[in-house]
Write a protein that holds these residues in place. Structure first.
Motif, PDB file in Angstrom:
ATOM      1  N   VAL A 234       0.849  -1.194   0.000  1.00 32.88           N
ATOM      2  CA  VAL A 234       0.000   0.000   0.000  1.00 32.88           C
ATOM      3  C   VAL A 234       0.885   1.244   0.000  1.00 32.88           C
ATOM      4  O   VAL A 234       1.778   1.383   0.844  1.00 32.88           O
ATOM      5  CB  VAL A 234      -0.942   0.025   1.221  1.00 32.88           C
ATOM      6  CG1 VAL A 234      -1.854   1.245   1.162  1.00 32.88           C
ATOM      7  CG2 VAL A 234      -1.770  -1.263   1.289  1.00 32.88           C
ATOM      8  N   TYR A 235       0.609   2.158  -0.908  1.00 39.82           N
ATOM      9  CA  TYR A 235       1.420   3.367  -1.068  1.00 39.82           C
ATOM     10  C   TYR A 235       0.518   4.598  -1.048  1.00 39.82           C
ATOM     11  O   TYR A 235      -0.696   4.500  -1.028  1.00 39.82           O
ATOM     12  CB  TYR A 235       2.201   3.283  -2.391  1.00 39.82           C
ATOM     13  CG  TYR A 235       3.022   2.025  -2.502  1.00 39.82           C
ATOM     14  CD1 TYR A 235       4.302   1.955  -1.962  1.00 39.82           C
ATOM     15  CD2 TYR A 235       2.495   0.885  -3.110  1.00 39.82           C
ATOM     16  CE1 TYR A 235       5.060   0.789  -2.042  1.00 39.82           C
ATOM     17  CE2 TYR A 235       3.239  -0.283  -3.195  1.00 39.82           C
ATOM     18  CZ  TYR A 235       4.510  -0.330  -2.656  1.00 39.82           C
ATOM     19  OH  TYR A 235       5.246  -1.489  -2.729  1.00 39.82           O
ATOM     20  N   GLY A 236       1.129   5.772  -1.048  1.00 34.88           N
ATOM     21  CA  GLY A 236       0.377   7.021  -1.056  1.00 34.88           C
ATOM     22  C   GLY A 236      -0.084   7.418   0.333  1.00 34.88           C
ATOM     23  O   GLY A 236       0.469   7.006   1.349  1.00 34.88           O
ATOM     24  N   GLY A 237      -1.106   8.272   0.370  1.00 35.63           N
ATOM     25  CA  GLY A 237      -1.650   8.724   1.643  1.00 35.63           C
ATOM     26  C   GLY A 237      -0.879   9.856   2.276  1.00 35.63           C
ATOM     27  O   GLY A 237      -0.803   9.941   3.503  1.00 35.63           O
ATOM     28  N   ASN A 238      -0.330  10.747   1.470  1.00 33.18           N
ATOM     29  CA  ASN A 238       0.506  11.814   2.022  1.00 33.18           C
ATOM     30  C   ASN A 238       0.057  13.216   1.593  1.00 33.18           C
ATOM     31  O   ASN A 238       0.857  14.124   1.484  1.00 33.18           O
ATOM     32  CB  ASN A 238       1.978  11.591   1.644  1.00 33.18           C
ATOM     33  CG  ASN A 238       2.157  11.239   0.179  1.00 33.18           C
ATOM     34  OD1 ASN A 238       1.245  11.410  -0.617  1.00 33.18           O
ATOM     35  ND2 ASN A 238       3.320  10.732  -0.180  1.00 33.18           N
ATOM     36  N   TYR A 239      -1.237  13.371   1.367  1.00 33.38           N
ATOM     37  CA  TYR A 239      -1.783  14.692   1.051  1.00 33.38           C
ATOM     38  C   TYR A 239      -2.908  15.027   2.022  1.00 33.38           C
ATOM     39  O   TYR A 239      -3.422  14.154   2.725  1.00 33.38           O
ATOM     40  CB  TYR A 239      -2.338  14.721  -0.379  1.00 33.38           C
ATOM     41  CG  TYR A 239      -1.278  14.812  -1.448  1.00 33.38           C
ATOM     42  CD1 TYR A 239      -0.738  16.033  -1.814  1.00 33.38           C
ATOM     43  CD2 TYR A 239      -0.818  13.669  -2.092  1.00 33.38           C
ATOM     44  CE1 TYR A 239       0.235  16.120  -2.793  1.00 33.38           C
ATOM     45  CE2 TYR A 239       0.152  13.737  -3.085  1.00 33.38           C
ATOM     46  CZ  TYR A 239       0.677  14.980  -3.434  1.00 33.38           C
ATOM     47  OH  TYR A 239       1.634  15.048  -4.393  1.00 33.38           O
TER      48      TYR A 239
END
Length: 267
Positions: A234-239
């Motif tokens: 799982v990647y992302g989630g930084n905004y």
């Protein structure tokens, strides 16, 4: 980190930093920048915006122009879902037979080439999925109601029934944990679903008395649900769509606002 890239038609898009995304799979999220829409659907910087939602009060002719800009980047015109914060999953390849239909669903998947899966968001969490072999893709609209209603579980189970193997996921732009204040009702929806829920629901210490409030980490909750379903990549989630007003529309911040698109397809 994810980063913005400018495509050939001038649109500013979020290109996922997704290390194990198969080479034949393509994905991105739009921002509010560029486009043809005027305030309150503008870019927040004094220019016109790329609102892609046709249900938010914007001039429909301008939305159509915005969608045309988006479609110019895609292998086929995207057909957006009528999202209701539920758990219905549909086959995106079947939507082209009903281009004018009001398709009620919150997730779509595709196993055929050049079929675009897409969801619209403005604080809710978009989750994009791909099988590691590049044979299946999916897009999920996952606000807290959808997460509580098992939209992630339904989508993954649908993919597996179709024959998908190991999956990888990317979490697109959503409301950040410092901005997502929720009530006891939302806490209760996840109490049995998420072990050690307090990891993802921090008590708002400024609120006292019976009206207890929490700050919800929707990214953390989604990661936990994905993990429960056997998805560890799982990647992302930084905004944060609320605080990054120069990039994103936010319903919680502005109420009357536009929508971004989150898209995935395979060659």
């Amino acid at each position: 980190m994810s980063f913005i890239v400018v495509r050939e038609n001038g649109l500013s898009l979020i290109q996922p930093d997704w290390p194990d995304l198969p080479a034949n799979v393509h994905a991105f999220s739009s921002t509010r920048l560029s486009g043809h829409s005027y305030a309150p659907y503008d870019d927040g910087l004094g220019g016109t915006g790329l609102n892609l939602g046709d249900h938010v009060g914007d001039d429909i002719s301008l939305v159509s122009q915005n969608r045309a800009l988006l479609n110019a980047l895609l292998p086929s015109d995207v057909i957006f879902l009528s999202q209701i914060h539920g758990n219905i999953v549909v086959d995106a390849s079947e939507l082209d037979a009903l281009p004018n239909a009001n398709v009620v669903a919150d997730a779509s998947y595709a196993k055929h080439k050049r079929v675009v899966c897409a969801v619209l968001t403005a604080d809710c969490l978009p989750i994009l999925l791909s099988s590691l072999d590049g044979q299946f893709v999916a897009a999920i609209h996952a606000g807290w109601r959808g997460l509580a209603a098992d939209v992630v579980e339904n989508t993954i189970q649908t993919l597996r029934r179709q024959g998908a193997g190991e999956l990888t996921a990317w979490l697109g732009p959503a409301i950040g944990p410092a901005a997502f204040e929720v009530g006891q009702d939302v806490y209760g929806e996840f109490f049995e679903k998420i072990p050690q829920l307090d990891r993802f629901m921090k008590t708002d210490l400024t609120v006292t008395g019976a009206a207890k409030k929490y700050y919800m980490d929707i990214y953390g909750v989604a990661r936990e649900i994905l993990k429960q379903q056997g998805v560890d990549r799982v990647y992302g989630g930084n905004y944060c769509t609320v605080t990054q007003s120069d990039l994103f529309y936010s319903y919680r911040r502005d109420q009357r606002t536009g929508r971004m698109a989150n898209l995935i397809w395979k060659d």
